[in-house]
Design an enzyme around this catalytic site. Structure first.
Site, short mmCIF file in Angstrom:
data_model
loop_
_atom_site.label_atom_id
_atom_site.label_comp_id
_atom_site.label_asym_id
_atom_site.label_seq_id
_atom_site.Cartn_x
_atom_site.Cartn_y
_atom_site.Cartn_z
N GLY A 287 0.81 -1.22 0.00
CA GLY A 287 0.00 0.00 0.00
C GLY A 287 0.84 1.26 0.00
O GLY A 287 0.40 2.31 -0.44
N CYS A 288 2.08 1.20 0.51
CA CYS A 288 2.96 2.39 0.54
C CYS A 288 3.64 2.51 -0.80
O CYS A 288 4.78 2.11 -0.95
CB CYS A 288 4.08 2.24 1.58
SG CYS A 288 3.52 2.06 3.25
#
Lengths: 105, 409
Positions: free
Chosen positions: A103-104
Site C-alpha cells: 500500500g505504501c
C-alpha cells in the site's frame, strides 16, 4: 546490495533496505533495525505493533497499511506516529523484518 | 436464459457493456446494468473546470446515450450484493439475480474521513476538484481571488488519477500567470509520498518541473486534521501548513454497499486477482477499474486497458474455460503542465515510467517524460476520443499491454 553487520551475521537487504530473508529476524535484530530508524528504545507499545504486523503478514502475505493498523491493532493513528515518527506502516514493517507494505507506493 | 449483471455505468462499466453487448448471443444472455445516476461525467475534464478551460456542459452527457437498445438499464442505488446467493438487492426493493456479475462502481472521495475537512470552510476556502460540485465551486472562488497561499494536499494513497494533483498545480501556475497575479500566489504541493509522484524516476523528473515552476514541495506529510479557524492543515506528527485556499484530494473509497456486502478491504476496494481481474473470492464475479484493489493506477486509461483483457476472460468464463488473459498493470497518462504543454507517462506493474517516444518508437508523435505542445494536443483530443470511441467500447490504436518499444532504459 546493502548489508549490516549484526553479531557477526551479515543480513541481506532488499531495495528498500528492509530484510531480504524473513528468517533472519529476531528480537535483537529488531532492536538494531529500530536504531537505524532513530528509535532508541522499543517499548511494550512498539512490540504490540510489531507483533501485530508479523501476525498480519503471516496470515495475509502483506504488511498492513496505517489504516488497517489503526483499525485492527487498537493503537490510534496519533500514537502510531509518536511510536514510529514520519511513516508508521513503513517503519514498523522494517523493524518487524517485513518488506515495505504494498500500500505504501 | 442466463443473466449478466453489471454494477456501475461509469467509464469501465459502460465500456464493458458495449463490448459484451456486441459479442453476446441475445438469445442466450440477458444483460442488465445498474447505476444510481442518470448522468455520465467525463471525469478527466473536472481538472480543467476551476481554470475556466472546460465548463459543466463539456463534461456531461446522459448515460442512456451510451447504452445499446435492448439493454435493461436500472437507475437505482445498490443496497448490497449477496455473493453466496448470486443476487443483488437494490434500494428500490428490486432483487436481481445473476449468473455472472461484473462490478465497476468506482471510487469516490470521503472528506469526512479527515477531522475538520468537511466543516465550515468546505466549498468556501476548502475545495475538492474530484466532484463536479467541488470543481465548479472552486472556479467561482478563483474568479475573484486576489492571491495568497494556495495549498494542494493529498490525504492518503491510493487516489483516483494520481497525476491529477500535479496537473492541478501546473495549471494553477499557468492560470495565475495569465491573470497577472502569479507573484501574489504561493503554490504549495503537500503530499504523504516521499516525492512528487508514486514512481521514483518520474518522481524526480516531475519534482524538477515543480521547482522550475516555482511550486513549493512538502513530502512525507500525512494530514491528521484541518484547523478551520487558524486555516491550517496539521499532520499526525504535528507539522503545520497554513493556507488561504486549500485544494484537497480527500481519502478515496469504494462505495458503501461493498462494505455492507462484506466484500471489500478497509477502503471498500474489492480484492481482485491482478492478472485475470476476477474476484479473489468468487468465481462468477469479475471486477474492473477503480473498484479493484489492484496495485495499478486508478484511471480511465487503466480501465480501458483492463477492459480488453477482461472481455476475453469473461467470454472464456461464459464458455466454461479458465480465464487466461493477463493484465500487466498498463497505465498511460497525459499530464497537463500548463502554458499549452503536456507531459506523457506510460508504465505498468513492473516497469516504471521511462523517457522515449510514444506510440511509434523514435517517431512519436508523443514524447515520454518530456514537456511538449504535442502531448497537450493528445490530452485535448482525448475528450473527443473518450465520448466517441472509448465509452462505446470501440478499439483505440494502443496495445492493452505495455510495450518497451521506443522507451529509453
Amino acid at each position: 546490495m546493502e548489508t549490516v553487520e549484526q553479531k557477526s551475521i551479515i543480513l541481506e537487504r532488499d531495495a528498500d533496505s528492509n530484510l531480504k530473508n524473513l528468517s533472519d529476524w529476531n528480537k535483537e535484530v529488531a532492536v538494531e533495525l529500530a536504531k537505524e530508524e532513530d528509535i532508541t528504545e522499543l517499548t511494550e507499545r512498539h512490540w504490540l505493533v510489531i507483533n501485530f504486523m508479523r501476525k498480519e503478514f503471516k496470515e495475509k502475505g502483506d504488511a498492513p497499511s496505517i489504516r488497517r493498523l489503526t483499525k485492527e491493532s487498537g493503537v490510534e493513528t496519533k500514537e502510531l506516529y509518536n511510536l514510529f515518527p514520519k511513516g508508521p506502516a513503513k517503519k514498523a514493517a522494517k523493524i518487524a523484518g517485513l518488506p515495505k507494505p504494498k500500500g505504501c507506493i | 436464459m442466463k443473466k449478466l449483471l453489471i454494477l456501475g455505468a461509469g467509464t469501465a462499466g459502460t465500456m464493458m457493456l458495449n463490448k459484451l453487448y456486441n459479442a453476446l448471443d441475445k438469445n442466450e444472455w440477458q444483460i442488465t446494468i445498474v447505476d444510481q445516476h442518470e448522468t455520465h461525467y467525463y471525469q478527466p475534464g473536472f481538472l480543467f473546470i476551476p481554470f475556466g478551460i472546460y465548463s459543466r456542459n463539456d463534461v456531461i452527457k446522459p448515460k442512456r446515450d451510451f447504452f445499446p437498445s435492448g439493454v435493461n438499464a436500472i437507475i437505482a442505488q445498490i443496497d448490497k450484493v449477496e455473493p453466496e446467493n448470486n443476487r443483488v438487492l437494490l434500494n428500490n426493493n428490486q432483487v436481481l439475480s445473476y449468473d455472472l456479475l461484473l462490478i465497476a462502481t468506482g471510487s469516490r472521495i470521503s472528506p469526512e474521513e479527515t477531522e475538520g475537512m468537511k466543516d465550515k470552510l468546505w466549498h468556501k476556502n476548502i475545495f475538492d476538484f474530484y466532484t463536479i460540485e467541488g470543481a465548479c465551486a472552486l472556479k467561482n472562488f478563483f474568479k475573484h481571488w486576489e492571491g495568497g497561499k494556495l495549498v494542494l494536499n493529498i490525504t492518503e494513497m491510493p487516489i483516483k488519477c494520481p497525476v491529477a494533483p500535479l496537473e492541478f498545480v501546473f495549471l494553477a501556475d499557468s492560470y495565475f500567470t495569465g491573470k497577472g497575479i502569479r507573484d501574489k500566489v504561493d503554490i504549495h504541493f503537500v503530499t504523504p509520498l516521499p516525492g512528487a509522484f508514486t514512481k521514483p524516476k518520474a518522481s524526480a523528473i516531475l519534482g524538477d518541473f515543480l521547482d522550475k515552476k516555482n511550486i513549493k514541495l512538502t513530502t512525507d506529510f500525512s494530514i491528521g486534521k484541518v484547523d478551520n479557524d487558524a486555516k491550517k492543515i496539521i499532520s499526525w506528527d504535528e507539522q503545520e501548513v497554513p493556507f488561504d485556499v486549500l485544494v484537497t484530494i480527500p481519502t478515496n473509497k469504494g462505495d458503501d454497499y461493498i462494505k455492507r456486502s462484506g466484500m471489500g478491504d478497509e477502503l471498500n476496494f474489492i480484492p481482485t486477482d491482478k492478472h485475470s481481474l476476477r474476484s479473489e473470492k468468487y468465481e462468477n464475479i469479475f471486477v474492473i477499474g477503480d473498484t479493484t484493489n489492484l496495485p495499478s493506477s486508478k484511471a480511465g486509461s487503466v480501465a480501458h486497458f483492463q477492459s480488453e483483457i477482461l472481455f476475453e476472460n469473461m467470454l472464456s468464463f461464459m464458455e466454461g474455460r479458465e480465464p487466461k488473459e493477463k493484465f500487466d498493470g498498463h497505465a498511460n497518462c497525459f499530464i497537463e503542465s500548463g502554458f499549452g504543454k503536456g507531459i506523457l507517462i506510460d508504465f505498468n506493474y513492473e516497469t516504471e515510467p521511462l523517457p522515449g517516444k510514444f506510440p511509434l518508437p523514435g517517431i512519436g508523435p508523443f514524447s515520454l517524460l518530456e514537456e511538449t505542445k504535442m502531448n497537450h494536443y493528445g490530452k485535448v483530443m482525448f475528450r473527443w476520443m473518450y465520448w466517441n470511441f472509448l465509452v462505446k467500447g470501440l478499439e483505440l490504436p494502443i496495445e492493452s499491454n505495455m510495450s518497451m518499444a521506443g522507451k529509453r532504459v
